[in-house]
Motif scaffolding. Structure first.
Motif, PDB file in Angstrom:
ATOM      1  N   PRO A  82     -24.571  28.448 -13.584  1.00  0.00           N
ATOM      2  CA  PRO A  82     -25.537  29.057 -12.657  1.00  0.00           C
ATOM      3  C   PRO A  82     -26.653  28.077 -12.284  1.00  0.00           C
ATOM      4  CG  PRO A  82     -25.095  30.493 -14.543  1.00  0.00           C
ATOM      5  CD  PRO A  82     -24.508  29.158 -14.870  1.00  0.00           C
ATOM      6  N   VAL A  83     -26.991  28.047 -10.991  1.00  0.00           N
ATOM      7  CA  VAL A  83     -28.111  27.247 -10.509  1.00  0.00           C
ATOM      8  C   VAL A  83     -28.976  28.121  -9.611  1.00  0.00           C
ATOM      9  CG1 VAL A  83     -26.848  25.063 -10.656  1.00  0.00           C
ATOM     10  CG2 VAL A  83     -26.808  26.368  -8.519  1.00  0.00           C
ATOM     11  N   ALA A  84     -30.230  27.709  -9.440  1.00  0.00           N
ATOM     12  CA  ALA A  84     -31.180  28.522  -8.684  1.00  0.00           C
ATOM     13  C   ALA A  84     -30.902  28.495  -7.186  1.00  0.00           C
ATOM     14  CB  ALA A  84     -32.606  28.042  -8.964  1.00  0.00           C
ATOM     15  N   GLY A  85     -30.509  27.335  -6.650  1.00  0.00           N
ATOM     16  CA  GLY A  85     -30.264  27.217  -5.215  1.00  0.00           C
ATOM     17  C   GLY A  85     -28.918  27.774  -4.813  1.00  0.00           C
ATOM     18  N   ASN A  86     -28.753  28.028  -3.517  1.00  0.00           N
ATOM     19  CA  ASN A  86     -27.502  28.583  -3.009  1.00  0.00           C
ATOM     20  C   ASN A  86     -26.449  27.498  -2.815  1.00  0.00           C
ATOM     21  OD1 ASN A  86     -28.783  31.018  -2.944  1.00  0.00           O
ATOM     22  ND2 ASN A  86     -28.793  31.217  -0.716  1.00  0.00           N
ATOM     23  N   THR A  87     -25.200  27.805  -3.156  1.00  0.00           N
ATOM     24  CA  THR A  87     -24.076  26.920  -2.855  1.00  0.00           C
ATOM     25  C   THR A  87     -24.020  26.688  -1.340  1.00  0.00           C
ATOM     26  OG1 THR A  87     -22.842  27.701  -4.772  1.00  0.00           O
ATOM     27  CG2 THR A  87     -21.566  26.703  -2.984  1.00  0.00           C
ATOM     28  N   ARG A  88     -23.742  25.462  -0.946  1.00  0.00           N
ATOM     29  CA  ARG A  88     -23.784  25.109   0.472  1.00  0.00           C
ATOM     30  C   ARG A  88     -22.557  25.618   1.233  1.00  0.00           C
ATOM     31  NH1 ARG A  88     -22.047  18.769   1.047  1.00  0.00           N
ATOM     32  NH2 ARG A  88     -20.428  18.757  -0.547  1.00  0.00           N
ATOM     33  N   VAL A  89     -22.702  25.721   2.547  1.00  0.00           N
ATOM     34  CA  VAL A  89     -21.612  26.084   3.448  1.00  0.00           C
ATOM     35  C   VAL A  89     -21.455  24.966   4.470  1.00  0.00           C
ATOM     36  CG1 VAL A  89     -20.740  27.748   5.134  1.00  0.00           C
ATOM     37  CG2 VAL A  89     -22.107  28.547   3.180  1.00  0.00           C
ATOM     38  N   ASN A  90     -20.258  24.383   4.557  1.00  0.00           N
ATOM     39  CA  ASN A  90     -19.951  23.324   5.514  1.00  0.00           C
ATOM     40  C   ASN A  90     -19.118  23.876   6.666  1.00  0.00           C
ATOM     41  OD1 ASN A  90     -21.252  21.500   3.834  1.00  0.00           O
ATOM     42  ND2 ASN A  90     -19.358  20.824   2.847  1.00  0.00           N
ATOM     43  N   ILE A  91     -19.335  23.333   7.856  1.00  0.00           N
ATOM     44  CA  ILE A  91     -18.647  23.806   9.052  1.00  0.00           C
ATOM     45  C   ILE A  91     -17.800  22.672   9.628  1.00  0.00           C
ATOM     46  CG2 ILE A  91     -18.908  24.740  11.384  1.00  0.00           C
ATOM     47  CD1 ILE A  91     -19.804  26.655   9.202  1.00  0.00           C
ATOM     48  N   THR A  92     -16.545  22.976   9.962  1.00  0.00           N
ATOM     49  CA  THR A  92     -15.656  22.034  10.640  1.00  0.00           C
ATOM     50  C   THR A  92     -15.185  22.646  11.949  1.00  0.00           C
ATOM     51  OG1 THR A  92     -14.867  21.047   8.568  1.00  0.00           O
ATOM     52  CG2 THR A  92     -13.490  20.742  10.511  1.00  0.00           C
ATOM     53  N   LEU A  93     -15.312  21.885  13.043  1.00  0.00           N
ATOM     54  CA  LEU A  93     -14.807  22.286  14.351  1.00  0.00           C
ATOM     55  C   LEU A  93     -13.586  21.433  14.656  1.00  0.00           C
ATOM     56  CD1 LEU A  93     -18.197  22.499  16.301  1.00  0.00           C
ATOM     57  CD2 LEU A  93     -17.032  24.299  14.994  1.00  0.00           C
ATOM     58  N   LEU A  94     -12.452  22.076  14.855  1.00  0.00           N
ATOM     59  CA  LEU A  94     -11.174  21.377  15.037  1.00  0.00           C
ATOM     60  C   LEU A  94     -10.676  21.581  16.462  1.00  0.00           C
ATOM     61  CD1 LEU A  94      -8.671  19.849  13.991  1.00  0.00           C
ATOM     62  CD2 LEU A  94      -7.807  22.039  13.136  1.00  0.00           C
ATOM     63  N   GLU A  95     -10.471  20.477  17.187  1.00  0.00           N
ATOM     64  CA  GLU A  95      -9.964  20.522  18.554  1.00  0.00           C
ATOM     65  C   GLU A  95      -8.442  20.359  18.565  1.00  0.00           C
ATOM     66  OE1 GLU A  95     -12.543  18.258  21.414  1.00  0.00           O
ATOM     67  OE2 GLU A  95     -13.577  17.700  19.558  1.00  0.00           O
ATOM     68  N   PRO A  96      -7.781  20.744  19.640  1.00  0.00           N
ATOM     69  CA  PRO A  96      -6.316  20.713  19.681  1.00  0.00           C
ATOM     70  C   PRO A  96      -5.705  19.340  19.409  1.00  0.00           C
ATOM     71  CG  PRO A  96      -7.143  22.048  21.481  1.00  0.00           C
ATOM     72  CD  PRO A  96      -8.335  21.397  20.856  1.00  0.00           C
ATOM     73  N   ASP A  97      -6.421  18.259  19.775  1.00  0.00           N
ATOM     74  CA  ASP A  97      -5.866  16.919  19.551  1.00  0.00           C
ATOM     75  C   ASP A  97      -6.120  16.409  18.143  1.00  0.00           C
ATOM     76  OD1 ASP A  97      -8.559  16.379  19.594  1.00  0.00           O
ATOM     77  OD2 ASP A  97      -8.464  14.855  21.165  1.00  0.00           O
ATOM     78  N   GLY A  98      -6.667  17.250  17.275  1.00  0.00           N
ATOM     79  CA  GLY A  98      -6.932  16.858  15.897  1.00  0.00           C
ATOM     80  C   GLY A  98      -8.318  16.316  15.647  1.00  0.00           C
TER      81      GLY A  98
END
Length: 315
Positions: A82-98
């Motif tokens: 357990p830690v006081a801060g929140n676990t991070r959330v990462n965002i990936t945007l994927l386009e049709p060409d990879g």
């Protein structure tokens, strides 16, 4: 059993888009959320192969609770601290060409007490482990020497340790003689402080890391293949890939394959290459299962193509 430690894990949310237009309102074709972080990805690949794995991770807030639940759904034993801060959330945007556009959050700041709790969790959970994989960047609050302290403590128990990190954390750990370090080409160039233009340059850089303490170096060279430099020699492995869908987590899948196959020699290198090649053909950060692997497409050799130019030279 393979134990992993990920000091800065994440929830990885991937959106597949028909196109990316800055400033526009976009509708995703699909989206998914996966447990993330380099060590977590290693555990996911190990679990997908039906082997036991334990993931030591700091967990904070509702995001941390969701991460723990997702780990369980993937068949991974979560050793949460357990830690006081929140676990991070990462965002990936994927386009049709990879093409990938990634937004990685900083993550929580780890206190001195939380840092010690992480070290203690690794110690207690590592009993009977075949390998301990220390993976990823260090979060705020942990000094670059933190991995070095972990390796020093665990080596005293006789466990084998693989390390996948970069920058100051990588250079600080080398004197503690980790059994394997796994840089990519960019991280390898940064560690030796000079450009890597050819495969031969990468071999010399890996040899330098061994001179500085690493017992073995497994280097990912992207589309060019992978190198293994250890006490028995130098090996080069590659595989043909028809379509690259996502390279997120491919290096983590490679390390999982390498360790699950014993973590030494050309057989383990072939497994690493097969896992990496399979991972890039899957969406988001999905880890390959045995059904996704094609060892027949992998070649390994001691005849190193030293003069071959790297597809993406590293400054």
């Amino acid at each position: 059993m393979i134990l992993t430690i990920t000091p800065n894990p994440s929830l990885d949310r991937t959106y597949e888009l028909p196109w990316l237009d800055r400033g526009a309102v976009l509708r995703a074709v699909s989206d998914r959320v996966d447990p993330g972080g380099k060590g977590v990805n290693v555990s996911r690949a190990v679990a997908a192969a039906g082997q036991r794995t334990v993931a030591v991770v700091p967990l904070g807030g509702p995001e941390g609770a969701l991460l723990a639940r997702l780990l369980g759904e993937h068949g991974i034993e979560a050793a949460g601290v357990p830690v006081a801060g929140n676990t991070r959330v990462n965002i990936t945007l994927l386009e049709p060409d990879g093409t990938l556009t990634k937004v990685n959050a900083a993550g929580p700041e780890i206190t001195e007490g939380e840092a010690e709790a992480l070290l203690e969790a690794v110690r207690t959970k590592s009993v009977g482990a075949d390998w301990i994989a220390c993976c990823g960047s260090l979060p705020r609050g942990l000094p670059p020497e933190w991995y070095a302290e972990l390796v020093a403590r665990i080596h005293r128990s006789g466990a084998r340790i693989a390390l996948d990190t970069s920058g100051a954390a990588l250079t600080a750990v080398l004197p503690e003689r980790p059994d394997v370090v796994k840089p990519n080409a960019e991280e390898l160039a940064e560690a030796v402080g000079r450009p890597l233009v050819t495969v031969g340059d990468a071999v010399k850089a890996a040899e330098e890391l061994r001179d500085r303490g690493a017992r073995a170096v497994l280097a990912s060279l992207g589309a060019d293949g992978q190198l293994l430099v250890d006490g028995s020699g130098t090996y080069f492995g590659s595989a043909k890939v028809a379509v690259v869908r996502s390279n997120v987590g491919a290096g983590d899948a490679s390390l999982a394959g390498f360790l699950a196959a014993g973590g030494t020699g050309p057989v383990a290198l072939a497994a690493a290459v097969a896992h990496g090649a399979a991972a890039v053909q899957l969406p988001g950060s999905v880890m390959p299962s045995p059904a996704d692997l094609d060892l027949s497409a992998v070649t390994t050799t001691t005849d190193i193509p030293s003069d071959r130019a790297l597809t993406e030279p590293q400054p």
